[in-house]
Write a protein that holds these residues in place. Structure first.
Motif, PDB file in Angstrom:
ATOM      1  N   PHE A 224      31.651  60.857  20.990  1.00 16.48           N
ATOM      2  CA  PHE A 224      30.308  60.459  21.429  1.00 16.48           C
ATOM      3  C   PHE A 224      30.327  59.062  22.048  1.00 16.48           C
ATOM      4  O   PHE A 224      29.630  58.797  23.034  1.00 16.48           O
ATOM      5  CB  PHE A 224      29.334  60.513  20.255  1.00 16.48           C
ATOM      6  CG  PHE A 224      28.898  61.905  19.885  1.00 16.48           C
ATOM      7  CD1 PHE A 224      28.144  62.660  20.766  1.00 16.48           C
ATOM      8  CD2 PHE A 224      29.238  62.463  18.662  1.00 16.48           C
ATOM      9  CE1 PHE A 224      27.732  63.954  20.444  1.00 16.48           C
ATOM     10  CE2 PHE A 224      28.840  63.746  18.325  1.00 16.48           C
ATOM     11  CZ  PHE A 224      28.083  64.499  19.217  1.00 16.48           C
TER      12      PHE A 224
ATOM     13  N   ILE B 271      24.960  51.333  25.549  1.00 11.62           N
ATOM     14  CA  ILE B 271      24.035  51.420  26.683  1.00 11.62           C
ATOM     15  C   ILE B 271      23.433  50.048  26.989  1.00 11.62           C
ATOM     16  O   ILE B 271      23.322  49.647  28.159  1.00 11.62           O
ATOM     17  CB  ILE B 271      22.919  52.442  26.383  1.00 11.62           C
ATOM     18  CG1 ILE B 271      23.511  53.858  26.281  1.00 11.62           C
ATOM     19  CG2 ILE B 271      21.842  52.409  27.461  1.00 11.62           C
ATOM     20  CD1 ILE B 271      22.544  54.914  25.781  1.00 11.62           C
TER      21      ILE B 271
ATOM     22  N   THR C 218      29.442  58.255  25.981  1.00  8.96           N
ATOM     23  CA  THR C 218      28.422  57.253  26.313  1.00  8.96           C
ATOM     24  C   THR C 218      28.967  56.203  27.268  1.00  8.96           C
ATOM     25  O   THR C 218      28.296  55.807  28.230  1.00  8.96           O
ATOM     26  CB  THR C 218      27.905  56.573  25.035  1.00  8.96           C
ATOM     27  OG1 THR C 218      27.472  57.573  24.107  1.00  8.96           O
ATOM     28  CG2 THR C 218      26.748  55.643  25.343  1.00  8.96           C
TER      29      THR C 218
ATOM     30  N   ALA D   6      29.282  57.723  30.708  1.00 10.25           N
ATOM     31  CA  ALA D   6      27.951  57.856  31.322  1.00 10.25           C
ATOM     32  C   ALA D   6      27.442  56.516  31.830  1.00 10.25           C
ATOM     33  O   ALA D   6      26.883  56.422  32.929  1.00 10.25           O
ATOM     34  CB  ALA D   6      26.969  58.444  30.312  1.00 10.25           C
ATOM     35  N   VAL D   7      27.655  55.462  31.039  1.00 10.05           N
ATOM     36  CA  VAL D   7      27.223  54.120  31.459  1.00 10.05           C
ATOM     37  C   VAL D   7      28.005  53.676  32.696  1.00 10.05           C
ATOM     38  O   VAL D   7      27.431  53.116  33.641  1.00 10.05           O
ATOM     39  CB  VAL D   7      27.411  53.116  30.300  1.00 10.05           C
ATOM     40  CG1 VAL D   7      27.223  51.687  30.793  1.00 10.05           C
ATOM     41  CG2 VAL D   7      26.436  53.407  29.174  1.00 10.05           C
TER      42      VAL D   7
ATOM     43  N   MET E 195      25.900  53.982  20.066  1.00 13.90           N
ATOM     44  CA  MET E 195      25.663  54.468  21.429  1.00 13.90           C
ATOM     45  C   MET E 195      24.602  53.624  22.139  1.00 13.90           C
ATOM     46  O   MET E 195      24.746  53.306  23.327  1.00 13.90           O
ATOM     47  CB  MET E 195      25.241  55.939  21.380  1.00 13.90           C
ATOM     48  CG  MET E 195      26.363  56.892  20.994  1.00 13.90           C
ATOM     49  SD  MET E 195      25.791  58.591  20.685  1.00 13.90           S
ATOM     50  CE  MET E 195      25.249  59.070  22.326  1.00 13.90           C
TER      51      MET E 195
END
Length: 403
Positions: free
Chosen positions: A237, A33, A241, A244-245, A29
């Motif tokens: 997950f 990011i 991630t 979200a990025v 993760m």
């Protein structure tokens, strides 16, 4: 059903709570990011600054030409009369010789823009100094045209006309890359886990107590389903991630910066990639359970799981090496081989000539193979669960004899 769920819950929770699962998930993760903020991280180590204004010390004619060209090339740099962030001093005009002075380092992108503007002005001034006609000036500025006529051109079998070969869509290629690497990573990780779970129980004789309260088949299916759910949890997950990025980062400008654009095959590529990713995980985990059922001691586990490693490696390399030729004969043949299908069939989706029927045929091939693998895994596990024979070969011979 209660006993099935008990085994499933115990296996799933023990794997999800394991330190290796948590640490690996967090690391991946963080890598996602970091990848999404790569440009910002690079800027932290970049000592250069963005230039907003440039002061030109030259003749009015040169300054006017440079200002006109600079406004077309860059929206970030304005030409001012004084007090600019950097100073451009023109020493000679034909050929152009200039010096750029600045208190801070100018970033590479803006250096390139300034050089392009100076090159364009230099070309204009050279044309003026040579007193060329408009037609001669246009000839100097004209670009070249090259047509490649090679034996690689594709012709239509019926009409004999040359078919234009489309350049691959690089966004779809990136989606394929991500799918293949994620599948290979999860297969290699969880195939060994499910094989270890089965082999460890048999080698430690813990299974003798387990089968007294739950049937071997239910126990095996609960473990397979639990490991599959663990892998999907980790994948969940990763996907969250990534989303979200994408939401927090201006992904549109980032994609356009790399020249990535969606086309009519991008959505099917995403959908089919997810389908083959899930089916590939189930297939390889089922086969790993099948191979683990032959093992009676931990020393034989790596040898038993070697086919899974080799086939997943083979599938990944087939996809990588044929990335820009998804319609060749090798890809078409291997896309129907069950253990290569999850890796190779998404590659065929890149080819506009591939129909949806072809892709669904590949999905059907995997589903049939999964059913066969689970069936034989249950039979072998049930027959060899209490076996004390040492070695894979002996257990295979015992299964062939129907003992």
């Amino acid at each position: 059903m209660n006993k099935f769920m008990t085994t499933f819950r115990h296996t799933y929770l023990s794997k999800v709570k394991a330190k290796s699962f948590i640490i690996t998930t967090i690391i991946v993760m963080l890598l996602i990011i970091l990848a999404g903020n790569f440009d910002k991280i690079m800027n932290l180590f970049d000592g250069s600054e963005e230039v907003g204004t440039i002061e030109v010390e030259a003749s009015e004619t040169f300054t006017a030409q440079f200002q006109a060209v600079m406004s077309e090339i860059s929206d970030d740099i304005d030409v001012v009369d004084s007090g600019g962030d950097i100073t451009l001093t023109v020493e000679e005009t034909v050929p152009l010789s200039a010096t750029v002075e600045s208190d801070n380092e100018v970033n590479t992108a803006q250096q390139t823009e300034i050089e392009m503007a100076l090159d364009a002005v230099n070309r204009q001034m050279v044309i003026e100094s040579l007193d060329l006609s408009e037609e001669e000036a246009n000839l100097m500025a004209a670009g070249i045209t090259i047509d490649y006529d090679t034996g690689a051109a594709v012709t239509d079998a019926d009409t004999g006309e040359i078919i234009e070969i489309e350049e691959p869509n690089y966004l779809n290629v990136v989606i394929f890359y991500i799918t293949v690497f994620v599948m290979f990573f999860i297969v290699i990780n969880y195939a060994s886990q499910i094989g270890t779970e089965i082999a460890m129980e048999k080698s430690s004789r813990v299974i003798e107590m387990i089968v007294s309260s739950v049937s071997p088949v239910n126990h095996l299916f609960a473990k397979i389903l639990a490991i599959i759910c663990v892998s999907l949890t980790q994948l969940f997950f990763f996907v969250v991630t990534i989303i979200a990025v994408l939401y927090l980062v201006d992904i549109g400008s980032l994609i356009s910066e790399f020249g990535l654009e969606a086309n009519d095959r991008t959505v099917p590529m995403v959908v089919y990639s997810l389908i083959f990713l899930l089916l590939g995980l189930v297939l390889y985990l089922s086969v790993s359970a099948l191979l683990g059922s032959f093992v009676s001691r931990m020393e034989d586990l790596q040898q038993a799981l070697l086919p899974v490693t080799m086939m997943s490696l083979g599938g990944m390399y087939l996809g990588m090496f044929n990335l820009f030729d998804p319609g060749n004969l090798l890809v078409r043949i291997t896309s129907y081989f069950p253990f290569f299908t999850p890796f190779v069939m998404p590659l065929r989706v890149l080819d506009p000539a591939t129909s949806h029927l072809t892709v669904w045929t590949g999905i059907l091939v995997i589903l049939i193979t999964i059913a066969v693998a689970v069936y034989f895994a249950a039979r072998i596990y049930k027959g060899s669960i209490l076996s004390t024979d040492q070695g894979i070969i002996k257990n295979i011979k015992k299964f062939n004899k129907g003992e």
